[in-house]
Design a protein around this motif. Structure first.
Motif, PDB file in Angstrom:
ATOM      1  N   HIS A 162      36.786  18.515  34.367  1.00 35.11           N
ATOM      2  CA  HIS A 162      37.501  18.767  33.120  1.00 35.11           C
ATOM      3  C   HIS A 162      38.929  19.270  33.387  1.00 35.11           C
ATOM      4  CE1 HIS A 162      33.354  18.314  31.873  1.00 35.11           C
ATOM      5  NE2 HIS A 162      33.750  18.200  30.622  1.00 35.11           N
ATOM      6  N   SER A 163      39.203  20.558  33.120  1.00 37.66           N
ATOM      7  CA  SER A 163      40.574  21.052  33.243  1.00 37.66           C
ATOM      8  C   SER A 163      40.923  21.524  34.657  1.00 37.66           C
ATOM      9  CB  SER A 163      40.803  22.201  32.257  1.00 37.66           C
ATOM     10  OG  SER A 163      42.154  22.593  32.217  1.00 37.66           O
ATOM     11  N   GLY A 164      39.969  21.422  35.605  1.00 39.56           N
ATOM     12  CA  GLY A 164      40.251  21.821  36.983  1.00 39.56           C
ATOM     13  C   GLY A 164      39.234  22.810  37.515  1.00 39.56           C
ATOM     14  N   GLY A 165      39.607  23.482  38.586  1.00 38.93           N
ATOM     15  CA  GLY A 165      38.709  24.426  39.235  1.00 38.93           C
ATOM     16  C   GLY A 165      38.968  25.851  38.789  1.00 38.93           C
ATOM     17  N   SER A 166      37.967  26.714  39.013  1.00 42.83           N
ATOM     18  CA  SER A 166      38.092  28.146  38.730  1.00 42.83           C
ATOM     19  C   SER A 166      37.151  28.897  39.657  1.00 42.83           C
ATOM     20  CB  SER A 166      37.778  28.446  37.260  1.00 42.83           C
ATOM     21  OG  SER A 166      36.406  28.227  36.998  1.00 42.83           O
ATOM     22  N   GLY A 167      36.994  30.198  39.404  1.00 43.44           N
ATOM     23  CA  GLY A 167      36.115  31.005  40.242  1.00 43.44           C
ATOM     24  C   GLY A 167      36.853  31.644  41.394  1.00 43.44           C
ATOM     25  N   CYS A 168      36.355  32.790  41.857  1.00 36.58           N
ATOM     26  CA  CYS A 168      36.992  33.506  42.975  1.00 36.58           C
ATOM     27  C   CYS A 168      37.163  32.607  44.189  1.00 36.58           C
ATOM     28  CB  CYS A 168      36.145  34.707  43.379  1.00 36.58           C
ATOM     29  SG  CYS A 168      35.799  35.884  42.081  1.00 36.58           S
ATOM     30  N   GLY A 169      36.162  31.781  44.465  1.00 32.59           N
ATOM     31  CA  GLY A 169      36.204  30.944  45.652  1.00 32.59           C
ATOM     32  C   GLY A 169      37.201  29.812  45.568  1.00 32.59           C
ATOM     33  N   CYS A 170      37.692  29.517  44.377  1.00 33.60           N
ATOM     34  CA  CYS A 170      38.676  28.442  44.220  1.00 33.60           C
ATOM     35  C   CYS A 170      39.961  28.794  44.970  1.00 33.60           C
ATOM     36  CB  CYS A 170      38.938  28.201  42.741  1.00 33.60           C
ATOM     37  SG  CYS A 170      40.153  26.904  42.400  1.00 33.60           S
ATOM     38  N   SER A 171      40.613  29.878  44.564  1.00 36.49           N
ATOM     39  CA  SER A 171      41.841  30.277  45.252  1.00 36.49           C
ATOM     40  C   SER A 171      41.545  30.795  46.651  1.00 36.49           C
ATOM     41  CB  SER A 171      42.590  31.341  44.449  1.00 36.49           C
ATOM     42  OG  SER A 171      41.807  32.500  44.273  1.00 36.49           O
ATOM     43  N   GLY A 172      40.369  31.445  46.833  1.00 39.44           N
ATOM     44  CA  GLY A 172      40.020  31.946  48.157  1.00 39.44           C
ATOM     45  C   GLY A 172      39.921  30.846  49.191  1.00 39.44           C
ATOM     46  N   ASP A 210      49.552  48.108  56.623  1.00 39.93           N
ATOM     47  CA  ASP A 210      50.973  48.452  56.679  1.00 39.93           C
ATOM     48  C   ASP A 210      51.184  49.956  56.775  1.00 39.93           C
ATOM     49  OD1 ASP A 210      53.868  47.389  56.232  1.00 39.93           O
ATOM     50  OD2 ASP A 210      53.692  49.034  54.790  1.00 39.93           O
ATOM     51  N   CYS A 211      50.381  50.731  56.060  1.00 38.49           N
ATOM     52  CA  CYS A 211      50.569  52.194  56.064  1.00 38.49           C
ATOM     53  C   CYS A 211      49.801  52.880  57.182  1.00 38.49           C
ATOM     54  CB  CYS A 211      50.184  52.785  54.715  1.00 38.49           C
ATOM     55  SG  CYS A 211      48.416  52.788  54.369  1.00 38.49           S
ATOM     56  N   GLY A 212      49.092  52.117  58.005  1.00 38.28           N
ATOM     57  CA  GLY A 212      48.406  52.687  59.150  1.00 38.28           C
ATOM     58  C   GLY A 212      47.021  53.213  58.876  1.00 38.28           C
ATOM     59  N   ALA A 213      46.494  52.998  57.656  1.00 42.05           N
ATOM     60  CA  ALA A 213      45.156  53.481  57.329  1.00 42.05           C
ATOM     61  C   ALA A 213      44.066  52.609  57.949  1.00 42.05           C
ATOM     62  CB  ALA A 213      44.975  53.536  55.817  1.00 42.05           C
ATOM     63  N   ALA A 214      44.421  51.389  58.356  1.00 41.56           N
ATOM     64  CA  ALA A 214      43.471  50.488  59.007  1.00 41.56           C
ATOM     65  C   ALA A 214      44.205  49.633  60.028  1.00 41.56           C
ATOM     66  CB  ALA A 214      42.781  49.598  57.978  1.00 41.56           C
ATOM     67  N   LYS A 215      43.518  49.307  61.113  1.00 39.23           N
ATOM     68  CA  LYS A 215      44.070  48.387  62.109  1.00 39.23           C
ATOM     69  C   LYS A 215      43.562  46.968  61.887  1.00 39.23           C
ATOM     70  CE  LYS A 215      44.806  51.754  65.823  1.00 39.23           C
ATOM     71  NZ  LYS A 215      44.474  52.132  67.235  1.00 39.23           N
ATOM     72  N   VAL A 216      42.308  46.860  61.469  1.00 35.54           N
ATOM     73  CA  VAL A 216      41.695  45.557  61.188  1.00 35.54           C
ATOM     74  C   VAL A 216      41.057  45.638  59.813  1.00 35.54           C
ATOM     75  CG1 VAL A 216      40.010  43.824  61.896  1.00 35.54           C
ATOM     76  CG2 VAL A 216      41.222  45.167  63.640  1.00 35.54           C
ATOM     77  N   ALA A 217      41.554  44.847  58.867  1.00 33.28           N
ATOM     78  CA  ALA A 217      41.019  44.835  57.506  1.00 33.28           C
ATOM     79  C   ALA A 217      40.609  43.417  57.148  1.00 33.28           C
ATOM     80  CB  ALA A 217      42.056  45.348  56.516  1.00 33.28           C
ATOM     81  N   VAL A 218      39.460  43.297  56.497  1.00 37.10           N
ATOM     82  CA  VAL A 218      38.938  41.989  56.108  1.00 37.10           C
ATOM     83  C   VAL A 218      38.972  41.872  54.590  1.00 37.10           C
ATOM     84  CG1 VAL A 218      36.981  40.401  56.229  1.00 37.10           C
ATOM     85  CG2 VAL A 218      37.410  42.006  58.113  1.00 37.10           C
ATOM     86  N   ALA A 219      39.558  40.787  54.101  1.00 39.68           N
ATOM     87  CA  ALA A 219      39.615  40.509  52.665  1.00 39.68           C
ATOM     88  C   ALA A 219      38.841  39.233  52.390  1.00 39.68           C
ATOM     89  CB  ALA A 219      41.057  40.353  52.207  1.00 39.68           C
ATOM     90  N   SER A 220      37.942  39.260  51.412  1.00 39.72           N
ATOM     91  CA  SER A 220      37.135  38.061  51.158  1.00 39.72           C
ATOM     92  C   SER A 220      36.672  37.992  49.719  1.00 39.72           C
ATOM     93  CB  SER A 220      35.922  38.013  52.091  1.00 39.72           C
ATOM     94  OG  SER A 220      35.046  39.098  51.852  1.00 39.72           O
ATOM     95  N   THR A 221      36.195  36.820  49.332  1.00 35.07           N
ATOM     96  CA  THR A 221      35.635  36.610  48.005  1.00 35.07           C
ATOM     97  C   THR A 221      34.833  35.324  47.991  1.00 35.07           C
ATOM     98  OG1 THR A 221      36.162  36.670  45.637  1.00 35.07           O
ATOM     99  CG2 THR A 221      37.562  35.299  47.038  1.00 35.07           C
TER     100      THR A 221
END
Length: 341
Positions: free
Chosen positions: A277-287, A126-137
């Motif tokens: 049990h109570s469900g899922g967790s971990g970075c990859g769950c929401s990712g 948004d601020c122009g510091a990158a044109k292509v940015a990759v977000a992962s987990t």
């Protein structure tokens, strides 16, 4: 360009788009209700590697590579990669992405890392510091158990409040706005919250207060109400944390989100039919849930506005052994359907 709304929220007025996303999961996750949503399901949780940690690295690399391909980009075209995981020194990420040769910022937000990485990537575009940015987990059930609890060989019994760390990875590619792709409209980076919970087998209770604070902050900053969203999606609070979140928001802030609330930890698995049990967790769950089920429905226009609030417990094995409580965090990302829908 970035504009601050209220005290905690950043409005991204150029509305960066998620031009490519991917989610890959392990065998158990591939047997859940979202099995038809993922880009790939690995039947062998080792992914042919010699350790679970190496398997997690391969999992994240697979998600990033697939997301870039779907965006029509190569790793050489990425201006920045923002990523992290649950392992010490984020080795799942750094070892997994080292061969891609992208400029890299390592992040640790625990299970909130998908929202943290996506929010930061969107701000940079948004601020122009990158044109292509990759977000992962990524996360892996076996590597997380070995680090935070006990190796699987021990055969310890899990408590009813515990959650299963997802063997999964998710990745998003963020670029300038495209009318045919979902957009990121605003980001709220959360505050560390600690109500004294010490039970590492009850992450939902530890993280729910952070989620409540971030959701309340976002709604106040933007003068919005829960009915303005198709979904307020938390990261991985599970059964216990989701119930507590709704109670805390109602009690402390007078906010009722029950009609629009969903949780990645409850969407990823069949809670009744799978032993989670109570469900899922971990970075990859929401990712994985975000970069499959949610993004597909945003891109099609089935969902119009989703407030994605991933939660994380900022603990370590050392802090738990020393009797420390579990500080937690939640970051919010506002996602909207494509302009053309």
């Amino acid at each position: 360009m970035v504009e601050r709304l209220g005290k905690y929220t950043l409005a991204l007025n150029s509305h960066p788009s998620i031009t490519g996303c991917a989610a890959v999961v392990g065998k158990t996750e591939g047997e859940g209700p979202l099995k038809d949503e993922f880009d790939f399901i690995f039947e062998d949780d080792t992914l042919g590697e010699t350790s679970f940690e190496k398997a997690e690295s391969a999992l994240q690399k697979e998600a990033v590579t697939r997301a870039l391909t779907k965006a029509g980009k190569t790793p050489d075209e990425a201006d920045i990669s923002l990523a992290g995981d649950l392992l010490d020194q984020c080795i799942g990420t750094s070892f997994g992405l080292r061969s891609l040769n992208m400029p890299f910022i390592g992040l640790y937000g625990a299970c909130s890392t998908m929202a943290l990485s996506l929010g930061l990537a969107s701000v940079l575009v948004d601020c122009g510091a990158a044109k292509v940015a990759v977000a992962s987990t990524s996360s892996h059930f076996c590597s997380a158990e070995r680090q935070f609890r006990l190796p699987l060989e021990y055969g310890g019994q899990r408590t009813p409040t515990s959650q299963r760390t997802a063997t999964a990875a998710g990745a998003s590619v963020v670029e300038s706005r495209r009318n045919d792709k979902p957009t990121v409209d605003a980001v709220t980076f959360g505050r560390i919250t600690d109500l004294g919970i010490k039970d590492s087998n009850n992450m939902g209770a530890a993280m729910a207060p952070a989620a409540a604070n971030t959701i309340a902050d976002f709604l106040q900053d933007t003068a919005a109400s829960p009915s303005d969203f198709d979904m307020i999606l938390t990261g991985d609070l599970g059964i216990v944390g989701s119930k507590l979140l709704c109670e805390l928001l109602q009690k402390d802030h007078g906010i009722d989100i029950e009609s629009v609330h969903a949780d990645c930890g409850l969407l990823l698995y069949d809670i009744e039919g799978q032993d989670v049990h109570s469900g899922g967790s971990g970075c990859g769950c929401s990712g994985s849930v975000l970069n499959s089920y949610i993004m597909r429905r945003l891109e099609s226009g089935e969902l119009s506005r989703v407030l994605f609030v991933a939660t994380g417990a900022l603990m370590s094995p050392t802090s738990s052994l020393q009797g420390e409580s579990i500080p937690s965090i939640a970051h919010a990302v506002l996602l909207s359907k494509p302009l053309s829908k």
